[in-house]
Design a protein around this motif. Structure first.
Motif, mmCIF file in Angstrom:
data_model
loop_
_atom_site.group_PDB
_atom_site.id
_atom_site.type_symbol
_atom_site.label_atom_id
_atom_site.label_comp_id
_atom_site.label_asym_id
_atom_site.label_seq_id
_atom_site.Cartn_x
_atom_site.Cartn_y
_atom_site.Cartn_z
ATOM 1 N N ASP A 67 57.986 -29.233 73.732
ATOM 2 C CA ASP A 67 56.884 -28.852 72.844
ATOM 3 C C ASP A 67 56.776 -27.335 72.726
ATOM 4 O O ASP A 67 56.627 -26.801 71.628
ATOM 5 N N THR A 68 56.861 -26.659 73.848
ATOM 6 C CA THR A 68 56.768 -25.199 73.837
ATOM 7 C C THR A 68 57.882 -24.595 72.994
ATOM 8 O O THR A 68 57.649 -23.696 72.184
ATOM 9 N N PHE A 69 59.094 -25.102 73.163
ATOM 10 C CA PHE A 69 60.233 -24.557 72.439
ATOM 11 C C PHE A 69 60.186 -24.922 70.962
ATOM 12 O O PHE A 69 60.486 -24.098 70.100
ATOM 13 N N LEU A 70 59.796 -26.134 70.647
ATOM 14 C CA LEU A 70 59.726 -26.547 69.247
ATOM 15 C C LEU A 70 58.616 -25.802 68.509
ATOM 16 O O LEU A 70 58.725 -25.569 67.303
ATOM 17 N N ASP A 71 57.583 -25.397 69.232
ATOM 18 C CA ASP A 71 56.516 -24.590 68.624
ATOM 19 C C ASP A 71 57.029 -23.250 68.109
ATOM 20 O O ASP A 71 56.396 -22.628 67.256
ATOM 21 N N THR A 72 58.183 -22.796 68.589
ATOM 22 C CA THR A 72 58.754 -21.533 68.110
ATOM 23 C C THR A 72 59.400 -21.689 66.742
ATOM 24 O O THR A 72 59.769 -20.699 66.121
ATOM 25 N N GLY A 73 59.565 -22.938 66.296
ATOM 26 C CA GLY A 73 60.195 -23.184 65.007
ATOM 27 C C GLY A 73 61.652 -23.580 65.096
ATOM 28 O O GLY A 73 62.342 -23.649 64.071
ATOM 29 N N LEU A 74 62.149 -23.845 66.314
ATOM 30 C CA LEU A 74 63.538 -24.285 66.456
ATOM 31 C C LEU A 74 63.840 -25.432 65.505
ATOM 32 O O LEU A 74 62.997 -26.300 65.266
ATOM 33 N N ASP A 75 65.045 -25.449 65.009
ATOM 34 C CA ASP A 75 65.484 -26.522 64.116
ATOM 35 C C ASP A 75 66.019 -27.725 64.884
ATOM 36 O O ASP A 75 66.130 -28.812 64.328
#
Length: 93
Positions: A67-75
């Motif tokens: 969740d933390t990493f996907l919040d950065t906008g990772l594809d």
């Protein structure tokens, strides 16, 4: 572009997640997709705040880390447990 996950969200000296960098935003501005690797569910690979115990082989909270990493906008992400990662991504939708 494919990034080692600590380039996206570095760890602090205490082993917790630090502040996200601008690398994902910068990649998107350059017209690139950004993917991070390698996400693993075992405690020994998770940041301190997502570990379930002191047992390094026990599984912790991979979904919370993602969740933390996907919040950065990772594809997207690469994971040693693709089923768990896919569930975590699907739960965000």
């Amino acid at each position: 572009m494919s990034l080692e996950k600590n380039v996206v969200v570095p760890r602090t000296a205490e082993g917790t997640l630090g502040e996200p960098t601008t690398v994902v935003r910068d990649a998107h501005r350059a017209g690139l997709e950004a993917y991070a690797w390698t996400f693993r569910a075992e405690n020994q690979f998770l940041p301190a705040e997502h570990r379930s115990s002191a047992d390094p082989a026990e599984r912790g909270d991979l979904a919370a880390e993602l969740d933390t990493f996907l919040d950065t906008g990772l594809d997207g992400v690469f994971s040693d447990q693709p089923g768990l990662a896919a569930e975590a991504v699907a739960a965000r939708r």
